[in-house]
Design an enzyme around this catalytic site. Structure first.
Site, mmCIF file in Angstrom:
data_model
loop_
_atom_site.group_PDB
_atom_site.id
_atom_site.type_symbol
_atom_site.label_atom_id
_atom_site.label_comp_id
_atom_site.label_asym_id
_atom_site.label_seq_id
_atom_site.Cartn_x
_atom_site.Cartn_y
_atom_site.Cartn_z
ATOM 1 N N HIS A 120 -5.180 -3.319 -2.935
ATOM 2 C CA HIS A 120 -4.783 -2.332 -3.947
ATOM 3 C C HIS A 120 -4.627 -2.952 -5.339
ATOM 4 O O HIS A 120 -4.245 -2.258 -6.275
ATOM 5 C CB HIS A 120 -3.485 -1.636 -3.530
ATOM 6 C CG HIS A 120 -3.649 -0.862 -2.261
ATOM 7 N ND1 HIS A 120 -4.048 0.457 -2.232
ATOM 8 C CD2 HIS A 120 -3.520 -1.251 -0.963
ATOM 9 C CE1 HIS A 120 -4.145 0.861 -0.975
ATOM 10 N NE2 HIS A 120 -3.827 -0.160 -0.184
ATOM 11 N N LYS A 168 -11.505 0.980 -2.259
ATOM 12 C CA LYS A 168 -10.553 1.640 -3.163
ATOM 13 C C LYS A 168 -11.166 1.637 -4.568
ATOM 14 O O LYS A 168 -12.027 2.457 -4.842
ATOM 15 C CB LYS A 168 -9.212 0.926 -3.047
ATOM 16 C CG LYS A 168 -8.824 0.870 -1.545
ATOM 17 C CD LYS A 168 -7.514 0.299 -1.245
ATOM 18 C CE LYS A 168 -7.341 -0.022 0.239
ATOM 19 N NZ LYS A 168 -7.599 1.076 1.170
ATOM 20 N N SER A 198 0.786 -1.235 0.000
ATOM 21 C CA SER A 198 0.000 0.000 0.000
ATOM 22 C C SER A 198 0.818 1.284 0.000
ATOM 23 O O SER A 198 0.358 2.306 -0.482
ATOM 24 C CB SER A 198 -0.962 0.002 1.185
ATOM 25 O OG SER A 198 -0.270 -0.253 2.390
HETATM 26 C C1 LIG Z 1 -3.475 -3.645 2.055
HETATM 27 C C2 LIG Z 1 -4.757 -3.312 2.764
HETATM 28 N N1 LIG Z 1 -5.454 -4.290 3.341
HETATM 29 C C3 LIG Z 1 -6.614 -4.045 3.974
HETATM 30 C C4 LIG Z 1 -7.116 -2.774 4.080
HETATM 31 C C5 LIG Z 1 -8.401 -2.528 4.833
HETATM 32 O O1 LIG Z 1 -9.427 -2.245 3.948
HETATM 33 P P1 LIG Z 1 -10.738 -1.423 4.332
HETATM 34 O O2 LIG Z 1 -10.478 0.005 4.100
HETATM 35 O O3 LIG Z 1 -11.766 -1.988 3.411
HETATM 36 O O4 LIG Z 1 -11.053 -1.748 5.766
HETATM 37 C C6 LIG Z 1 -6.436 -1.713 3.479
HETATM 38 C C7 LIG Z 1 -6.961 -0.336 3.568
HETATM 39 O O5 LIG Z 1 -6.260 0.629 3.711
HETATM 40 C C8 LIG Z 1 -5.210 -1.989 2.819
HETATM 41 O O6 LIG Z 1 -4.501 -0.989 2.250
#
Ligand SMILES: Cc1ncc(COP(=O)(O)O)c(C=O)c1O
Length: 424
Positions: A237, A268, A209
């Site tokens: 992502h 996203k 991320s």
């Molecule tokens: C790599 C990753 N996994 C999981 C999540 C969590 O997702 P959510 O925003 O749907 O809770 C994010 C969100 O920032 C993320 O970047």
């Protein structure tokens, strides 16, 4: 050139606390905490870039404090939050089902559209079954804690997302970290541990991320096969962006069948909120009956379900969206390279700009904001000490003129701030 101290905290420590705020502050035990101290230092130096209230948004531009800015800090990669088909689907779902489900899917909050979305996602991702959770974070927390029991082991990449770190805290199993994308570090852990545990699960972000790195999935799959481990990809992502029609990182590598569990979020590319876990029929049925964040939390609201379903329809029927996205990404990647910024070799819509010094990253964010560009600084502990960066990310809906403006502003910033052109 502006002069910078190596640590912004030492730089600011002597600054006086704003007297109006101090007068209003009621002291409590939390006032002494490092977290509050640091947040206040940033606020007092006008370098606090968190919780900025967006007053209006057209996806790729936003208005903050009455000023329009080009947004290059969002995860809305496909730019679908304002797509007419997507908005219409969300409105219709509210009209039919109301605004919320007021219960978990396990009990009273399971709509027919949740089940339809499960099936649509399984088909889209190429796995036998899928289930949708209320957020991506809950998908990781629930699925990983269910899959990694007391006799099991989770091996995870050191740069994995916070939700995976928290999943390992919640799980009753053991967790070991391997060095970021380092296959010999992963193999060492596999070699010395597989015989000691029941299930061994390798967990990594498909697209990381902060740096936009792609997971070395072919190598991970080969090691998983060699040592009899499961592969779990957090493709928050990657979903909507990577692979054919955005089917994700596993599709990008043509390894869908070799990934045991694929997690995605809808916060996203899919312009909403929610998460998904896909895999084999029985494995997903197991998760469905054991993931506590799935069973004991209210289900995705109808408008969110309809939004995600419409996003899948749009991205699978209109190729121009991904074409625009990748054109924009190429333009920015080349542009930053020509300007001499270090972008970590990113191959995805996330293009981090290495800055190094924390103070400089904050000052530069302020400069960019003053010149109409909204982006986010990333500071330790989210990145290693001395490796502060500015995270930029691009959307299919950005227009080329706005992106050209962003590059001009970065070129100006480079004249003001000394930015290293490599990380070492
Ligand atoms: C790599 C990753 N996994 C999981 C999540 C969590 O997702 P959510 O925003 O749907 O809770 C994010 C969100 O920032 C993320 O970047």
């Amino acid at each position: 050139m502006l002069g910078f101290k190596s640590s912004f905290f030492s730089h600011m420590e002597n600054n006086k606390v704003d007297s109006t705020r101090e007068a209003k502050m009621v002291k409590s035990p939390f006032s002494e905490s490092k977290i509050i101290e640091r947040a206040n230092l940033l606020r007092d130096n006008d370098l606090y870039f968190f919780f900025r209230a967006i007053e209006e948004t057209e996806a790729s531009t936003v208005t903050v404090k009455g000023k329009k800015q080009i947004m290059i800090g969002s995860n809305n990669y496909l730019g679908l939050t304002h797509h007419p088909v997507v908005k219409e689907a969300a409105i219709k779902a509210i009209e039919k089902y109301g605004t919320g489900c007021t219960g978990s899917r396990f009990l009273n909050g399971n709509l027919n559209i949740h089940e339809e979305l499960d099936e649509k996602l399984a088909d889209y991702l190429g796995h036998e079954k899928a289930i949708v959770f209320s957020t991506g974070m809950q998908a990781n927390l629930g699925a990983l804690s269910a899959l990694c029991g007391p006799k099991d082991l989770m091996l995870f990449d050191s740069e994995n997302h916070a939700s995976i770190i928290d999943s390992s805290r919640l799980s009753l199993g053991t967790t070991f970290k391997y060095k970021h994308n380092d296959m010999s570090s992963l193999e060492e852990l596999l070699e010395s541990n597989v015989s000691r545990f029941n299930r061994v699960i390798i967990v990594a972000d498909g697209v990381f991320s902060m740096t936009g790195d792609i997971m070395k999935l072919p190598e991970v799959v080969a090691l998983a096969k060699k040592y009899g481990a499961y592969v779990y990809v957090d493709d928050a992502h990657g979903i909507g962006v990577m692979g054919a029609q955005g089917r994700g990182t596993m599709n990008h590598f043509e390894l869908t069948k070799d990934v045991d569990f694929n997690m995605g979020t809808f916060s996203k590319s899919f312009a909403s909120i929610g998460g998904v876990i896909s895999g084999s029929k029985d494995a997903i049925d197991y998760v469905r009956h054991s993931a506590r964040s799935f069973m004991f939390s209210a289900s995705m609201p109808p408008a969110a379900v309809a939004t995600v379903s419409a996003c899948i329809d749009v991205v699978t029927s209109d190729d121009s969206i991904l074409t625009n996205l990748w054109e924009n990404v190429a333009m920015m990647r080349n542009g930053f390279k020509e300007l001499g910024f270090y972008t970590y070799g990113s191959q995805t819509p996330i293009i981090p700009i290495f800055i190094g010094d924390d103070m400089k990253a904050l000052q530069m964010t302020k400069f960019l904001e003053a010149h109409g560009v909204f982006c986010t600084p990333v500071l330790p502990p989210a990145v290693p000490k001395g490796e502060a960066l500015i995270r930029t990310s691009y959307m299919a809906s950005h227009n080329k003129a706005d992106l050209a403006t962003v590059l001009e502003v970065f070129a100006e910033a480079k004249k003001v701030f000394e930015i290293p052109s490599s990380i070492h």
